[in-house]
Design an enzyme around this catalytic site. Structure first.
Site: not given
Ligand code: ADP
Ligand code: MG
Lengths: 147, 104
Positions: A49, A53, A107
């Site tokens: 995960e 990301n 996503r």
């Molecule tokens: N490493 C990262 N850099 C920038 N934005 C991030 C990062 N990790 C997460 N995000 C932001 O947080 C949101 C939620 O992440 P997550 O719970 O993993 O759901 P998803 O990846 O399915 O969108 C993402 O849609 C993104 O906007």
């Molecule tokens: Mg994610």
């Protein structure tokens, strides 16, 4: 302060083919804690995960660097931090809400929720334009076996 | 991924590791097969899935949307413990029927 008994540093480009490699590498590093199948599955899922990301959100239009640092701390604790120098997150508490996503319909918005519930602790720090660090710990139950 | 049709029931056997790297391809295959056979029930068989992260949740949601448009349903079957933990955390039971018969 807990003592660091072993550590590993891994740096990879944010290519999706590295998702599988990175979670397997962390699982291999954790093997000496003698985790159960379930513990190993939880760790691989959480790493997948966090790394995904970085690939999808932190570096949407470029290949950037992902740094993975793993430690084994005294007391059978696996300590993992996954860092990118990508776009950063503006509103962290919003981003960590279940189902919240800025991604496409590929996503699900469940990444942070899964990291939080599968690991013993989760801490995220982020700065817009600078990057994001996901810090997770998982206590591995000591089954009293000799290693 | 192999698949077969019995009456109005389409079964697709998912394989390997379902992560972001593979999700688009898996979604596309499922979408194509649903469009081809227009089933009433789309069965996703997880027996040979060796790993799944939240990218797999999006795969199931997409299949559910497609089947909903056809007035049909999605059935998930033979889910090993690791993918099940991920699917359950997302409350997948709300959008798909689940048949869990894999020995742990
Ligand atoms: N490493 C990262 N850099 C920038 N934005 C991030 C990062 N990790 C997460 N995000 C932001 O947080 C949101 C939620 O992440 P997550 O719970 O993993 O759901 P998803 O990846 O399915 O969108 C993402 O849609 C993104 O906007
Ligand atoms: Mg994610």
């Amino acid at each position: 302060m807990k003592k660091t008994e072993n550590y590993m540093l891994l740096e990879i480009p944010s290519r999706s083919a590295n998702e599988s490699f990175s979670r397997s590498a962390v699982a291999a590093f954790a093997a000496r804690l003698d985790p159960t199948m379930e513990e190993l599955g939880d760790i691989k899922t959480a790493v997948s995960e966090a790394v995904t990301n970085c690939i999808v959100h932190a570096y949407p239009n470029e290949i950037g660097v992902i740094q993975i640092k793993c430690k084994i701390l005294s007391g059978n604790v696996l300590d993992i931090s996954i860092k990118d120098h990508g776009c950063g997150i503006e509103d962290l508490s919003k981003a960590m809400r279940p189902l919240y996503t800025t991604g496409s319909d590929e996503r699900s918005g469940m990444g942070f929720t899964i990291m939080e519930s599968f690991m013993t602790s989760l801490k995220v720090t982020s700065k817009v334009g600078k990057g994001t660090t996901v810090h997770m710990k998982r206590k591995i139950v000591d089954r009293g076996e000799k290693r | 991924m192999t698949s077969f049709v019995q009456g109005r029931r389409l079964t697709i056997a998912l394989t390997g590791e379902i992560d972001h790297h593979r999700a688009a391809e898996v979604m596309q295959t499922i979408g194509q097969k649903i469009a081809e056979y227009l089933p009433k029930v789309c069965v996703l068989d997880f027996r040979d899935v060796t790993f799944m992260d939240s990218s797999g949740i999006a795969v199931v949601i997409r299949a559910h949307r497609r089947m909903h448009e056809l007035d049909g349903t999605v059935l998930l079957r033979n889910i090993p413990p690791q993918p099940w933990k991920v699917l359950h955390a997302a409350g997948v039971e709300r959008i798909a029927e689940v048949e869990r018969s894999v020995p742990v």
